[in-house]
Enzyme design. Structure first.
Site, PDB file in Angstrom:
ATOM      1  CB  ALA A 178      -0.970  -0.071   0.886  1.00 49.44           C
ATOM      2  CG  HIS A 201      -4.251  -8.338  -1.655  1.00 46.71           C
ATOM      3  ND1 HIS A 201      -3.056  -8.401  -0.628  1.00 46.71           N
ATOM      4  CD2 HIS A 201      -3.897 -10.437  -0.758  1.00 46.71           C
ATOM      5  CE1 HIS A 201      -2.979  -8.569   0.463  1.00 46.71           C
ATOM      6  NE2 HIS A 201      -2.969 -10.034  -0.094  1.00 46.71           N
TER       7      HIS A 201
HETATM    8  P1  NAD Z   1       0.404  -1.766   4.964  1.00 44.03           P
HETATM    9  O1  NAD Z   1      -0.613  -0.537   5.457  1.00 44.03           O
HETATM   10  O2  NAD Z   1       0.077  -2.604   5.959  1.00 44.03           O
HETATM   11  O3  NAD Z   1       1.872  -1.043   5.350  1.00 44.03           O
HETATM   12  C1  NAD Z   1       1.629   0.430   4.065  1.00 44.03           C
HETATM   13  C2  NAD Z   1       3.844   0.074   4.466  1.00 44.03           C
HETATM   14  O4  NAD Z   1       4.242   1.095   3.621  1.00 44.03           O
HETATM   15  C3  NAD Z   1       4.004   1.073   6.309  1.00 44.03           C
HETATM   16  O5  NAD Z   1       4.260   0.169   6.901  1.00 44.03           O
HETATM   17  C4  NAD Z   1       4.393   2.429   5.326  1.00 44.03           C
HETATM   18  O6  NAD Z   1       5.740   3.139   6.246  1.00 44.03           O
HETATM   19  C5  NAD Z   1       5.228   2.575   4.428  1.00 44.03           C
HETATM   20  N1  NAD Z   1       4.604   3.622   3.716  1.00 44.03           N
HETATM   21  C6  NAD Z   1       3.508   4.143   3.079  1.00 44.03           C
HETATM   22  N2  NAD Z   1       3.649   5.348   2.731  1.00 44.03           N
HETATM   23  C7  NAD Z   1       5.233   5.084   1.906  1.00 44.03           C
HETATM   24  C8  NAD Z   1       5.915   5.663   1.116  1.00 44.03           C
HETATM   25  N3  NAD Z   1       5.433   7.019   0.278  1.00 44.03           N
HETATM   26  N4  NAD Z   1       6.638   5.251   0.773  1.00 44.03           N
HETATM   27  C9  NAD Z   1       6.909   4.419   2.141  1.00 44.03           C
HETATM   28  N5  NAD Z   1       6.908   3.350   2.337  1.00 44.03           N
HETATM   29  C10 NAD Z   1       5.276   3.888   2.523  1.00 44.03           C
HETATM   30  O7  NAD Z   1       0.536  -1.938   3.379  1.00 44.03           O
HETATM   31  P2  NAD Z   1       0.457  -3.748   2.983  1.00 44.03           P
HETATM   32  O8  NAD Z   1       1.971  -4.010   3.945  1.00 44.03           O
HETATM   33  O9  NAD Z   1       0.621  -3.473   1.731  1.00 44.03           O
HETATM   34  O10 NAD Z   1      -0.772  -4.315   3.621  1.00 44.03           O
HETATM   35  C11 NAD Z   1      -1.571  -4.717   3.103  1.00 44.03           C
HETATM   36  C12 NAD Z   1      -3.132  -4.492   2.542  1.00 44.03           C
HETATM   37  O11 NAD Z   1      -3.298  -3.111   2.468  1.00 44.03           O
HETATM   38  C13 NAD Z   1      -2.831  -5.705   1.484  1.00 44.03           C
HETATM   39  O12 NAD Z   1      -3.561  -6.251   1.601  1.00 44.03           O
HETATM   40  C14 NAD Z   1      -3.794  -4.565   0.496  1.00 44.03           C
HETATM   41  O13 NAD Z   1      -4.123  -4.994  -0.683  1.00 44.03           O
HETATM   42  C15 NAD Z   1      -4.687  -3.594   1.113  1.00 44.03           C
HETATM   43  N6  NAD Z   1      -4.206  -2.345   0.773  1.00 44.03           N
HETATM   44  C16 NAD Z   1      -4.250  -1.754  -0.993  1.00 44.03           C
HETATM   45  C17 NAD Z   1      -4.136  -0.274  -0.983  1.00 44.03           C
HETATM   46  C18 NAD Z   1      -3.779  -0.001  -2.688  1.00 44.03           C
HETATM   47  O14 NAD Z   1      -4.182  -0.621  -3.471  1.00 44.03           O
HETATM   48  N7  NAD Z   1      -3.258   0.789  -2.811  1.00 44.03           N
HETATM   49  C19 NAD Z   1      -4.429   0.333   0.061  1.00 44.03           C
HETATM   50  C20 NAD Z   1      -4.818  -0.056   1.328  1.00 44.03           C
HETATM   51  C21 NAD Z   1      -4.830  -1.249   1.498  1.00 44.03           C
END
Ligand code: NAD
Ligand code: ZN
Length: 239
Positions: A21, A118
């Protein structure tokens, strides 16, 4: 642009990217676990509960309220990280983008071999007759979108309690096993089974780009603690 990152990438012909994400936060889509991410916002239920399979089946109306409001972001556009990865693939050096994201921004940036662990908000189907629907079809309706047959339309997004697509997982493992450089970016590495993919990497050039600490930090040969879009800035345009 991050010079150390550029140096590692310049010397590799088999790069694989594995992201989450955090790759899309600079495009305006909130992640789940940052301080301002989805998990810290107020809803009647925990986001983890709302985006679970049983919740969807029992309460599709409340699911779609949250989903439309928080998980679909039709105006989002790719950022420098998405664009740089697409360029690396076009140049033949990056073999696959493996993502936990469901937003489709890698494809919008031009990436072709994208493994969506996902699923995607861009694919939807009727739970009764399996007819396919686009994101636009979902957006033009209100509440729970229904098929012409009357069935409930479900996004092809992997909800909690649902298994990952075995074929996508198998291909992800294949690319990670072959990778020379593995870039892991914008993921907290706490969501399984996706986070477990890291153990298939056999190389010694693990690049980890994440704003907050992860359980894999000690394995990284290059640890970059800056916004991923910023790290890739300048690598997304022709020289
Ligand atoms: P998560 O939210 O658990 O972790 C995101 C990580 O990215 C955090 O550790 C944070 O510190 C870091 N982060 C945030 N912005 C950043 C940036 N600009 N540069 C570098 N690091 C940054 O996300 P995840 O591990 O992908 O986990 C999971 C779940 O969230 C997945 O199942 C996914 O499907 C879902 N999800 C997807 C979206 C999307 O499609 N954009 C958005 C939200 C959640
Ligand atoms: Zn139908």
């Amino acid at each position: 642009m991050n010079q150390a990152l550029q140096a590692v990438l310049e010397n590799s012909g088999n790069i694989v990217f594995f992201g989450g994400a955090g790759v899309s936060t600079e495009s305006g889509i909130p992640d789940f676990r940052s301080a301002d991410g989805l998990y810290h916002q107020k809803y009647r239920y925990e986001p983890e509960t709302i985006i679970s399979h049983h919740f969807f089946m029992q309460n599709p109306g409340a699911f779609y309220d949250f989903y439309r409001d928080r998980m679909i972001c039709p105006s989002a556009r790719p950022n420098a990280a998405h664009r740089a990865l697409a360029r690396l693939e076009a140049g033949g050096r990056l073999k696959a983008v493996i993502t936990q994201n469901i937003d489709g921004l890698h494809q919008m940036a031009g990436s072709r071999n994208v493994l969506e662990l996902h699923g995607s908000i861009h694919r939807n189907h009727c739970m009764d007759c399996h007819r396919a629907y686009s994101l636009q079809d979902i957006l033009k309706e209100q509440g729970v979108p229904r098929c012409s047959c009357g069935g409930v339309i479900k996004p092809d997004v992997v909800l909690y309690e649902e298994p990952l697509d075995a074929d996508v997982l198998e291909r992800a493992v294949f690319y990670i096993e072959q990778a020379d450089v593995l870039i892991v970016g914008g993921t907290s590495l706490v969501v399984y089974p996706a986070a477990g993919l890291l153990r298939y990497y056999r190389g010694n050039k693990l690049v980890l780009i994440n704003q907050s600490p992860t359980p894999a930090d000690h394995q990284a040969s290059l640890l970059i603690r800056e916004p991923i879009g910023k790290a890739f800035e300048g690598m997304d345009e022709p020289e």
